[in-house]
Write a protein that holds these residues in place. Structure first.
Motif, PDB file in Angstrom:
ATOM      1  N   PRO A   1      -7.844   1.905  -3.949  1.00  0.00           N
ATOM      2  CA  PRO A   1      -6.527   1.877  -3.296  1.00  0.00           C
ATOM      3  C   PRO A   1      -6.611   2.467  -1.895  1.00  0.00           C
ATOM      4  CG  PRO A   1      -6.655   3.690  -4.854  1.00  0.00           C
ATOM      5  CD  PRO A   1      -7.917   2.890  -5.032  1.00  0.00           C
TER       6      PRO A   1
ATOM      7  N   ASP B   1      -2.410   7.918  -2.021  1.00  0.00           N
ATOM      8  CA  ASP B   1      -2.993   7.345  -3.219  1.00  0.00           C
ATOM      9  C   ASP B   1      -4.335   8.009  -3.484  1.00  0.00           C
ATOM     10  OD1 ASP B   1      -3.372   5.663  -5.441  1.00  0.00           O
ATOM     11  OD2 ASP B   1      -2.468   3.964  -4.394  1.00  0.00           O
ATOM     12  N   GLN B   2      -4.855   7.792  -4.688  1.00  0.00           N
ATOM     13  CA  GLN B   2      -6.149   8.373  -5.059  1.00  0.00           C
ATOM     14  C   GLN B   2      -7.271   7.452  -4.568  1.00  0.00           C
ATOM     15  OE1 GLN B   2      -6.269  10.276  -9.094  1.00  0.00           O
ATOM     16  NE2 GLN B   2      -4.308   9.220  -9.337  1.00  0.00           N
TER      17      GLN B   2
ATOM     18  N   SER C   1      -4.890   4.751   1.050  1.00  0.00           N
ATOM     19  CA  SER C   1      -3.956   5.865   1.184  1.00  0.00           C
ATOM     20  C   SER C   1      -3.537   5.942   2.648  1.00  0.00           C
ATOM     21  CB  SER C   1      -4.625   7.171   0.735  1.00  0.00           C
ATOM     22  OG  SER C   1      -3.703   8.228   0.722  1.00  0.00           O
TER      23      SER C   1
ATOM     24  N   VAL D   1       0.833  -1.202   0.000  1.00  0.00           N
ATOM     25  CA  VAL D   1       0.000   0.000   0.000  1.00  0.00           C
ATOM     26  C   VAL D   1       0.869   1.253   0.000  1.00  0.00           C
ATOM     27  CG1 VAL D   1      -2.018  -1.070   1.050  1.00  0.00           C
ATOM     28  CG2 VAL D   1      -0.203  -0.195   2.518  1.00  0.00           C
ATOM     29  N   ASN D   2       0.333   2.306  -0.625  1.00  0.00           N
ATOM     30  CA  ASN D   2       1.078   3.546  -0.800  1.00  0.00           C
ATOM     31  C   ASN D   2       0.841   4.531   0.339  1.00  0.00           C
ATOM     32  OD1 ASN D   2       2.134   2.741  -3.294  1.00  0.00           O
ATOM     33  ND2 ASN D   2       0.323   3.491  -4.381  1.00  0.00           N
TER      34      ASN D   2
END
Length: 417
Positions: A249, A241-242, A251, A237-238
């Motif tokens: 996703p 993210d959008q 965030s 996972v980032n």
């Protein structure tokens, strides 16, 4: 995982988040609206509770809110709610009653979900001031649900929570032959089974021999934190993210309320998300042994769904559970495991509609063992996330890896190596 699967939708329906059918929902809405609207030929007006009156005044007097609530109901036709004045009357009724058992989901969500699924609704329900007014109303409801008067649905009458149908639903995921009184602390011989309020019933406790910790002597085991259904597992996972686009996703920075101390450590890590059933067990338990490092309680939205799903008819809010991890009311608990193979991990209790009250019952600095209670939901609220760092090499076991899998609290759901 596909968020629109028929299997997952049926789990939501069975779990009490959806009505039994569109016909059932429309009949219920029609009856509710007819009950609160003034009858023809009468001039009497409903006296609103102070918090509800403040909510109505806020919408009427704030130009942005007034426009948003007008827009979200444009095109709505009976039996659906078609204006905010009717919505206010329905809210005034709902917060003075305890939810009944039956074929309808959470009542406020049922009357407002059509409005949520519009651009006007999405924009309006993000308002911080509006959510503060929702909270004031839901605090009034919480007080009622904690009072003896709320026991009016704890009986075996139609739509009561102690009918054979309701009892069967609450026994479903336990060993055959175990009855409600074998599973939960209660007294079937006492009025209302001994529960002092609706909230007491909703947060009922297990008896000591129920959901005991699996593999207590193996420190490399991760145990289930909530009795729930698996919604999603995401890896790598980032940090940002959008989260508002299709594909859901996560965030991390938004999920963790931009925590400057710990959020960065989870970038590239793993998310395990589940949702609780309305008929289920609503307390949270620690998945690991260690120390509570930090607790963060985040106020947020109540009725915002993913904008990527606006206008869709396949239960868009319930397909927005990854999205709401970044914006809704939630409680974040960082746990430093004694096991270095696990290290720092995080449990997040996530609100879903209605009251969304997340009560944490541990404190920072406290030592906890696997399976110890962390807190509980009150009516409303009912998704959760387990979050692991990229260094934590975690493998989820069979039966705890596919959407809709039933996750038993304190069960061995994963291992680390």
């Amino acid at each position: 995982m596909s968020r629109s699967s028929t299997t997952l939708t049926e789990h939501f329906r069975k779990g009490g988040w959806l009505p039994a059918s569109q016909k059932v929902l429309e009949a219920w809405l029609k009856g509710m609206v007819e009950e609160v609207r003034p009858r023809k030929g009468t001039r009497s007006e409903t006296v609103l509770l102070p918090a509800v009156q403040d909510f109505k005044d806020f919408i009427t007097n704030d130009g942005t809110m007034y426009m948003g609530f007008r827009q979200m109901f444009e095109g709505a036709k009976p039996p659906y709610v078609t204006d905010y004045e009717t919505l206010v009357l329905l809210l005034n009724k709902i917060v003075q009653e305890a939810p009944a058992y039956g074929d309808i989901g959470p009542p406020v969500y049922m009357i407002i979900n059509q409005a949520m699924n519009t651009q006007g609704g999405f924009t309006t329900f993000l308002s911080t001031k509006l959510n503060e007014h929702f909270k004031k109303m839901f605090d009034v409801w919480a007080d009622f649900l904690s009072s003896p008067a709320s026991r009016h649905v704890l009986n075996d009458k139609p739509r009561g929570w102690l009918t054979p149908e309701a009892i069967k639903a609450m026994e479903e995921h336990f060993e055959p032959g175990l009855g409600f009184a074998d599973i939960f602390v209660c007294d079937p011989k006492a009025p209302h089974y001994g529960f002092t309020s609706w909230d007491h019933f909703f947060n009922r406790s297990f008896r000591p021999n129920i959901r005991t910790l699996e593999f207590p002597d193996n420190p490399n085991i991760i145990n289930g934190a909530c009795e729930s259904k698996l919604y999603n597992v995401a890896r790598d996972v980032n940090e940002f993210d959008q989260f508002w686009i299709k594909g859901e996703p996560y965030s991390l920075s938004h999920m963790l309320n931009h925590d400057s101390e710990y959020a960065e450590q989870f970038v590239g890590g793993t998310v395990f998300q589940g949702f609780l059933e309305v008929t289920g067990y609503h307390r949270w338990h620690s998945p690991a042994t260690g120390t509570i490092k930090k607790i963060v309680e985040v106020p947020g939205t109540y009725f915002a769904q993913s904008p990527a799903l606006l206008g869709e008819q396949d239960n868009p809010y319930l397909r927005s559970l990854a999205f709401i991890t970044a914006i809704t009311t939630r409680a974040i608990i960082f746990i430093e495991s004694d096991n270095p193979l696990i290290g720092l991990m995080c449990f997040i209790a996530i609100g879903m509609t209605e009251i969304s009250t997340c009560e944490v019952t541990v404190k920072a600095g406290q030592r906890i063992n696997r399976g110890d209670q962390l807190g509980m939901f009150h009516f409303g609220g009912s998704s959760h996330v387990l979050l692991f760092r990229p260094e934590t090499r975690i493998q989820f076991f069979d039966g705890y890896s596919a959407e809709g899998d039933h996750v038993k609290v304190r069960a061995a759901i994963a291992g680390v190596e």
